[in-house]
Design a protein around this motif. Structure first.
Motif, PDB file in Angstrom:
ATOM      1  N   ARG A 183       0.816  -1.216   0.000  1.00  0.00           N
ATOM      2  CA  ARG A 183       0.000   0.000   0.000  1.00  0.00           C
ATOM      3  C   ARG A 183       0.853   1.272   0.000  1.00  0.00           C
ATOM      4  NH1 ARG A 183      -4.816  -2.281  -1.366  1.00  0.00           N
ATOM      5  NH2 ARG A 183      -5.906  -3.301   0.375  1.00  0.00           N
ATOM      6  N   GLU A 184       2.144   1.139  -0.227  1.00  0.00           N
ATOM      7  CA  GLU A 184       3.029   2.300  -0.123  1.00  0.00           C
ATOM      8  C   GLU A 184       2.635   3.403  -1.105  1.00  0.00           C
ATOM      9  OE1 GLU A 184       3.982  -0.816  -0.453  1.00  0.00           O
ATOM     10  OE2 GLU A 184       4.861  -1.261   1.513  1.00  0.00           O
ATOM     11  N   ASP A 185       2.336   3.029  -2.353  1.00  0.00           N
ATOM     12  CA  ASP A 185       1.951   4.034  -3.345  1.00  0.00           C
ATOM     13  C   ASP A 185       0.637   4.703  -2.959  1.00  0.00           C
ATOM     14  OD1 ASP A 185       4.197   3.423  -4.785  1.00  0.00           O
ATOM     15  OD2 ASP A 185       3.176   2.164  -6.257  1.00  0.00           O
ATOM     16  N   PHE A 186      -0.267   3.928  -2.398  1.00  0.00           N
ATOM     17  CA  PHE A 186      -1.550   4.507  -1.994  1.00  0.00           C
ATOM     18  C   PHE A 186      -1.352   5.497  -0.849  1.00  0.00           C
ATOM     19  CE2 PHE A 186      -5.665   4.951  -0.121  1.00  0.00           C
ATOM     20  CZ  PHE A 186      -6.546   4.810  -1.178  1.00  0.00           C
ATOM     21  N   LEU A 187      -0.491   5.154   0.117  1.00  0.00           N
ATOM     22  CA  LEU A 187      -0.215   6.088   1.209  1.00  0.00           C
ATOM     23  C   LEU A 187       0.363   7.394   0.678  1.00  0.00           C
ATOM     24  CD1 LEU A 187       1.307   3.824   4.020  1.00  0.00           C
ATOM     25  CD2 LEU A 187      -1.017   4.715   3.847  1.00  0.00           C
ATOM     26  N   ALA A 188       1.249   7.296  -0.293  1.00  0.00           N
ATOM     27  CA  ALA A 188       1.835   8.501  -0.876  1.00  0.00           C
ATOM     28  C   ALA A 188       0.773   9.329  -1.601  1.00  0.00           C
ATOM     29  CB  ALA A 188       2.968   8.123  -1.830  1.00  0.00           C
ATOM     30  N   ALA A 189      -0.126   8.653  -2.332  1.00  0.00           N
ATOM     31  CA  ALA A 189      -1.192   9.366  -3.032  1.00  0.00           C
ATOM     32  C   ALA A 189      -2.142  10.028  -2.050  1.00  0.00           C
ATOM     33  CB  ALA A 189      -1.959   8.397  -3.934  1.00  0.00           C
ATOM     34  N   LEU A 190      -2.435   9.347  -0.967  1.00  0.00           N
ATOM     35  CA  LEU A 190      -3.316   9.919   0.055  1.00  0.00           C
ATOM     36  C   LEU A 190      -2.684  11.169   0.647  1.00  0.00           C
ATOM     37  CD1 LEU A 190      -5.766   9.840   1.918  1.00  0.00           C
ATOM     38  CD2 LEU A 190      -4.571   8.161   3.320  1.00  0.00           C
ATOM     39  N   ARG A 191      -1.408  11.097   0.969  1.00  0.00           N
ATOM     40  CA  ARG A 191      -0.725  12.281   1.523  1.00  0.00           C
ATOM     41  C   ARG A 191      -0.733  13.431   0.529  1.00  0.00           C
ATOM     42  NH1 ARG A 191       0.079  14.921   6.082  1.00  0.00           N
ATOM     43  NH2 ARG A 191       1.880  16.303   5.957  1.00  0.00           N
ATOM     44  N   SER A 192      -0.508  13.129  -0.730  1.00  0.00           N
ATOM     45  CA  SER A 192      -0.490  14.164  -1.757  1.00  0.00           C
ATOM     46  C   SER A 192      -1.850  14.851  -1.865  1.00  0.00           C
ATOM     47  CB  SER A 192      -0.093  13.550  -3.102  1.00  0.00           C
ATOM     48  OG  SER A 192      -0.153  14.509  -4.127  1.00  0.00           O
ATOM     49  N   ARG A 193      -2.929  14.072  -1.835  1.00  0.00           N
ATOM     50  CA  ARG A 193      -4.266  14.661  -1.917  1.00  0.00           C
ATOM     51  C   ARG A 193      -4.550  15.535  -0.703  1.00  0.00           C
ATOM     52  NH1 ARG A 193      -7.586  11.713  -5.538  1.00  0.00           N
ATOM     53  NH2 ARG A 193      -6.216  10.894  -7.161  1.00  0.00           N
ATOM     54  N   LEU A 194      -4.170  15.060   0.479  1.00  0.00           N
ATOM     55  CA  LEU A 194      -4.446  15.823   1.688  1.00  0.00           C
ATOM     56  C   LEU A 194      -3.663  17.130   1.728  1.00  0.00           C
ATOM     57  CD1 LEU A 194      -4.500  12.930   4.309  1.00  0.00           C
ATOM     58  CD2 LEU A 194      -6.430  14.347   3.627  1.00  0.00           C
ATOM     59  N   GLU A 195      -2.462  17.118   1.159  1.00  0.00           N
ATOM     60  CA  GLU A 195      -1.655  18.332   1.149  1.00  0.00           C
ATOM     61  C   GLU A 195      -2.065  19.282   0.036  1.00  0.00           C
ATOM     62  OE1 GLU A 195       2.264  16.694   0.842  1.00  0.00           O
ATOM     63  OE2 GLU A 195       2.620  16.916   2.995  1.00  0.00           O
ATOM     64  N   GLY A 196      -2.975  18.835  -0.841  1.00  0.00           N
ATOM     65  CA  GLY A 196      -3.350  19.652  -1.996  1.00  0.00           C
ATOM     66  C   GLY A 196      -4.048  20.940  -1.635  1.00  0.00           C
ATOM     67  N   SER A 197      -4.708  20.965  -0.481  1.00  0.00           N
ATOM     68  CA  SER A 197      -5.434  22.159  -0.075  1.00  0.00           C
ATOM     69  C   SER A 197      -5.574  22.151   1.436  1.00  0.00           C
ATOM     70  CB  SER A 197      -6.828  22.201  -0.713  1.00  0.00           C
ATOM     71  OG  SER A 197      -7.582  23.285  -0.222  1.00  0.00           O
ATOM     72  N   PRO A 198      -5.422  23.294   2.114  1.00  0.00           N
ATOM     73  CA  PRO A 198      -5.555  23.304   3.572  1.00  0.00           C
ATOM     74  C   PRO A 198      -6.932  22.817   3.991  1.00  0.00           C
ATOM     75  CG  PRO A 198      -4.616  25.366   2.774  1.00  0.00           C
ATOM     76  CD  PRO A 198      -5.076  24.610   1.565  1.00  0.00           C
ATOM     77  N   GLY A 199      -6.944  21.951   4.978  1.00  0.00           N
ATOM     78  CA  GLY A 199      -8.214  21.455   5.475  1.00  0.00           C
ATOM     79  C   GLY A 199      -8.919  20.509   4.543  1.00  0.00           C
ATOM     80  N   TRP A 200      -8.206  19.970   3.553  1.00  0.00           N
ATOM     81  CA  TRP A 200      -8.839  19.082   2.564  1.00  0.00           C
ATOM     82  C   TRP A 200      -9.218  17.763   3.221  1.00  0.00           C
ATOM     83  CZ3 TRP A 200     -10.187  20.920  -1.992  1.00  0.00           C
ATOM     84  CH2 TRP A 200     -10.619  20.046  -2.994  1.00  0.00           C
ATOM     85  N   ALA A 201     -10.240  17.129   2.690  1.00  0.00           N
ATOM     86  CA  ALA A 201     -10.664  15.818   3.184  1.00  0.00           C
ATOM     87  C   ALA A 201     -10.533  14.809   2.063  1.00  0.00           C
ATOM     88  CB  ALA A 201     -12.106  15.871   3.681  1.00  0.00           C
ATOM     89  N   ALA A 202     -10.166  13.601   2.394  1.00  0.00           N
ATOM     90  CA  ALA A 202     -10.047  12.531   1.406  1.00  0.00           C
ATOM     91  C   ALA A 202     -10.876  11.343   1.864  1.00  0.00           C
ATOM     92  CB  ALA A 202      -8.586  12.113   1.226  1.00  0.00           C
ATOM     93  N   ALA A 203     -11.506  10.679   0.916  1.00  0.00           N
ATOM     94  CA  ALA A 203     -12.295   9.488   1.225  1.00  0.00           C
ATOM     95  C   ALA A 203     -11.610   8.269   0.635  1.00  0.00           C
ATOM     96  CB  ALA A 203     -13.709   9.624   0.657  1.00  0.00           C
ATOM     97  N   VAL A 204     -11.354   7.271   1.465  1.00  0.00           N
ATOM     98  CA  VAL A 204     -10.793   6.012   1.004  1.00  0.00           C
ATOM     99  C   VAL A 204     -11.967   5.102   0.674  1.00  0.00           C
ATOM    100  CG1 VAL A 204      -9.328   4.061   1.599  1.00  0.00           C
ATOM    101  CG2 VAL A 204      -8.780   6.333   2.478  1.00  0.00           C
ATOM    102  N   VAL A 205     -12.169   4.827  -0.590  1.00  0.00           N
ATOM    103  CA  VAL A 205     -13.349   4.071  -1.017  1.00  0.00           C
ATOM    104  C   VAL A 205     -12.914   2.873  -1.843  1.00  0.00           C
ATOM    105  CG1 VAL A 205     -14.756   6.149  -1.017  1.00  0.00           C
ATOM    106  CG2 VAL A 205     -13.676   5.436  -3.132  1.00  0.00           C
ATOM    107  N   ALA A 206     -13.845   1.976  -2.072  1.00  0.00           N
ATOM    108  CA  ALA A 206     -13.557   0.789  -2.870  1.00  0.00           C
ATOM    109  C   ALA A 206     -13.654   1.106  -4.353  1.00  0.00           C
ATOM    110  CB  ALA A 206     -14.542  -0.325  -2.517  1.00  0.00           C
ATOM    111  N   THR A 207     -12.989   0.285  -5.206  1.00  0.00           N
ATOM    112  CA  THR A 207     -13.104   0.473  -6.643  1.00  0.00           C
ATOM    113  C   THR A 207     -14.503   0.086  -7.107  1.00  0.00           C
ATOM    114  OG1 THR A 207     -12.351  -1.765  -7.081  1.00  0.00           O
ATOM    115  CG2 THR A 207     -10.673  -0.050  -6.963  1.00  0.00           C
TER     116      THR A 207
END
Length: 828
Positions: A183-207
């Motif tokens: 899951r290393e790539d997914f963790l990196a993508a999650l961090r990138s999305r969260l840092e994209g905007s202050p106070g941003w929210a991300a949802a981890v969902v199924a395909t």
């Protein structure tokens, strides 16, 4: 900010497993990350290499040392002395220069049950203890779990410092460490999305292909993200949010001393604690908040309405839903690839499976058949470790159960793939009959932490035995298809232990709470034949109802009621759908009382109305049980200012009790008293007074002149007399109330405080301020003591402080003296 402290915890799980878990939890409450190594490769060099890597990444090491040697690695080089795993951990920590805190178990210290060791191994462990005591490093002895946790709580870890703020966190699991794979790539993508905007929210969902799937590992991934990025956040917070109600309840719970430690944590009203938590989140930047299992549209709407006020940190949402509004960036989490799945199975079972030359190919085959589902992989690994079989053995057993699963599994209707169902069926066949029975009982509860204390009573044993027989009467023969009757020595705790061994449940705290995965519950319910479901629901209902004791309006019972709340709601819903009226209506009413006490009126009203409908259908419209339901509903309508709806219900309650029980029954007195108070509140005092006097007369005749019920009637009549300016008539009644309650409950009971407050206010109204002051002061001190004794603020405490301050000002005291007196009673 500086990275949080990481501490390696070393202990033999055979004798000190409970102590190691307690140390882990103590470290977590301090904001310290505990690194616990459970799985070792069998080869000596591989063990040393792994331990050096793990310990090198830690800031300190805690060694718990008992008299049990434990396991040791294989293939030890000839130039190396014999060392157990824990002895190696100590020596590697010293070699790496890590601070080591050694805690030696005293001979009197109770330990976990474990197999006896040969004298040779005990001798090696005694030599190790002697070496430790001969060194200059700081070491302690401990005689109990409590003493150990106190000592660990006081360790001044390097980098933590006595003056450093504690990092709040309530993550439900420690990190998987090296078992977290793929899951290393997914963790990196999650961090990138969260840092994209202050106070941003991300949802981890199924395909899309597995939309709605449980068991893919969304929650675990969110927790691992928190541990991996802990240095970047000021707080790591986890909230189950599978409904609007649980979102509010679990957010409010963050106020607790073990998490945010807010002053409002003891306030009974959930809204007050929730508001305090939201203020904290708004005012303190840099936190991470995980909102878990947001799987319904209703829950998603509640979360989305909350997000605009959560801009000071990062929010991670785990959900089966793929469509989110603006401000939530969905990420699709897929199943694990074959490579990481294979590696997980090999490492998870290393040293515990029966090794064969084909292990790697068997693990790859099994990983493919399990579809890369995290839950299925974990349960397969737990099975292999517990049975000590080979991966090939497990594959064979897994395939043997596939045909049976196909007979009951409907992939179109179910929310999970066939691989999880087959894994479940394979494990079920290995469980003891008591464990199978326990799983069926647990499947009708909520997917929230379950209080283990519910299973430690005599009533629980009776319910457990009765449910296993499939009949309320344990003397009847077993129902076909259910497990056989229990042996005399089978207990609920034995069954829980067997389930935990196969990862069918997880302990959240040592011996206090455990959880069953919602997918395991769903499969168990689906797998239970329709004709048998009613008996299992009845068993779960009796189990919860038997544990749900005490007055839920009394905050002193909330340590029992609060962890039980979601389970009571879940089993009531299942029982109602199955057409089981008793004790469903009773439990609904009790749960409604709890929610009303927390000012959760909408939820309470729905339960009250449903309980009323059940009892009316079961007993008829004029039964005393129906009158109790009507009274509770009327009380809620009154509390929400719907007085026009309240009065006809109260009059109906009086009529039912009079007809069913006679005009002089104590229940009639209670109904008359409630109706009279409503008339008093709507300024119909002339109508209210004769009803109050009649209620007083009934209770005096039924209970005698010194009964607490008589005190309630006297108090209400005295308040009405005050409202009609008959203070001279009211005073002797209030003094009599105080005498009755002091004799019945003692001088420091909250009811006595209410009486003192009422008498003081009457004296204040007649300008006898000097007489009123010590009474009001004593009342406030009693309420303050209630908070210290229970951890909850008494509902009257704040009003009492206000009353006392007004009295002090009426006495003409200066500001400094007023402040001092308020501080003396805990209100400064």
């Amino acid at each position: 900010m500086a990275q949080s402290v990481r501490v390696f915890v070393s202990a033999t799980s055979g004798d000190l497993g409970a102590y190691r878990r307690a140390v882990r939890d103590t470290l977590l409450t301090r904001g310290v990350f505990p690194d616990v190594q459970d799985h070792f490769p069998p080869d000596y060099r591989a063990v040393v290499e792994r331990l050096r890597d793990r310990i090198n990444g830690c800031d300190a090491v805690i060694c718990l040392v008992g008299f049990y040697y434990g396991a040791e690695p294989q293939h030890r080089p000839g130039d190396q002395p014999r060392r157990s795993y824990t002895q190696l951990e100590f020596e590697i920590a010293v070699a790496l220069g890590r601070p080591v805190y050694v805690f030696l178990a005293d001979e009197a210290c109770p330990v976990d049950e474990h197999a006896e060791e040969p004298e040779e191994l005990r001798g090696l462990q005694l030599e190790h203890r002697d070496r430790l005591m001969g060194r200059d490093e700081l070491w302690h002895t401990f005689e109990s779990l409590e003493q150990l946790t106190q000592q660990v709580a006081a360790i001044p870890f390097p980098g933590l410092g006595d003056g450093s703020p504690r990092k709040p966190q309530n993550l439900p699991h420690a990190s998987l460490g090296t078992l977290f794979k793929g899951r290393e790539d997914f963790l990196a993508a999650l961090r990138s999305r969260l840092e994209g905007s202050p106070g941003w929210a991300a949802a981890v969902v199924a395909t899309q292909a597995i939309h709605g799937l449980g068991g893919i590992g969304k929650s675990r991934l969110a927790v691992e993200y928190a541990w991996h990025r802990r240095a970047d956040y000021t707080a790591l917070l986890f909230v189950v949010a599978d409904s609007p109600e649980s979102l509010s309840r679990n957010l409010a719970a963050l106020a607790a001393p073990g998490v945010l430690d807010l002053p409002e944590h003891a306030v009974p009203e959930e809204e007050v604690r929730l508001a305090a938590v939201l203020r904290w989140l708004e005012s303190r930047p840099g936190w991470l908040l995980i909102l878990d299992n947001v799987d319904t549209e209703e829950a998603a709407r509640a979360v989305e309405s909350l997000l605009p006020g959560l801009r000071a940190g990062h929010v991670v949402i785990t959900s089966r839903l793929g469509n989110w509004g603006q401000g939530v960036d969905p990420l699709e989490l897929d199943v694990l690839d074959e490579g990481p799945s294979t590696a997980f199975l090999l490492e998870r079972t290393e040293g515990r499976r029966r090794a064969t030359p084909d292990d790697e190919s068997d693990a790859r085959t099994l990983a493919g058949e399990l579809d890369g589902l995290a839950l299925a992989l974990e349960q397969a690994g737990a099975y292999v470790c517990h049975v000590r079989c080979s991966l090939a053995d497990y594959l064979q057993r897994w395939r043997e159960h596939r045909p049976g699963v196909l007979e009951w599994f409907d992939e179109r209707l179910m929310q999970y793939p066939r691989s999880v169902a087959v894994t479940w069926e394979t494990t079920l066949a290995q469980l003891t009959p008591p464990a199978q029975a326990m799983l069926r009982l647990l499947s009708w509860l909520a997917p929230d932490p379950v209080p283990a204390a519910m299973f430690r009573t005599d009533d629980a044993q009776t319910v457990f035995n009765g449910a296993r027989r499939g009949s309320p009467d344990p003397a009847e023969p077993p129902t076909e298809g259910l497990p056989p009757a229990p042996t005399p020595n089978s207990t609920p705790e034995d069954a829980l232990a067997n389930l935990a061994a196969y990862s069918m449940l997880k302990w959240d705290e040592p011996g206090e709470l455990f959880s069953v995965h919602r997918v395991v519950q769903q499969i168990t319910r689906h797998r239970t034949p329709e004709p048998e479901r009613r008996s299992w629901i009845e068993g779960a209902l009796k189990l919860v109802n038997g544990y749900a004791q005490g007055d839920p309006t009394d905050v002193r019972t909330w340590p029992v009621w609060e962890p039980l709340q979601t389970h009571a709601a879940a089993v009531c819903a299942h029982a109602d759908a199955a057409g089981i009226p008793d004790p469903t209506a009773r439990l609904m009413n009790q749960l409604g009382l709890l929610l009303k006490s927390k000012c959760l009126f909408r939820q309470a009203e729905a339960l009250y109305r449903r309980a009323l409908a059940i009892d009316e259908a079961a007993f008829g419209a004029d039964h005393p049980e129906v009158a109790i339901d009507l009274n509770n509903l009327a009380s809620l309508l009154w509390a929400t200012n719907r007085l026009a709806e309240t009065e006809p219900l109260m009059r109906r309650v009086v009529a039912i009790f009079e007809q069913a029980l006679g005009p002089d029954h104590p229940n009639v007195a209670t109904a008359l008293n409630n109706l009279a108070q409503l008339l008093d509140a709507t300024n119909r005092l002339a109508e209210a007074e004769p009803l109050m006097r009649r209620a007083l007369q009934i209770d005096e005749a039924a209970f005698g002149p010194d009964h607490p019920n008589v005190a309630i009637r006297l108090n209400n009549l005295a308040l009405l007399l005050q409202d009609t300016n008959r203070l001279a008539e009211a005073e002797p009644l209030i003094r009599r109330v105080l005498e009755i309650d002091e004799a019945a409950f003692g001088h420091d009971h909250p009811r006595v405080a209410t009486d003192l407050n009422n008498l003081a206010q009457l004296l204040q109204a007649t300008n006898r301020l000097a007489e009123a002051e010590p009474l009001m002061r004593r009342a406030v001190l009693i309420w303050s003591g209630f908070r210290e004794a229970t951890g909850h603020e008494h509902p009257h405490w704040r009003a009492g402080i206000d009353n006392y301050e007004r009295l002090l000002r009426a006495m003409g005291l200066g500001e400094e003296e007023i402040r001092q007196r308020l501080e003396e009673v805990g209100g400064g």
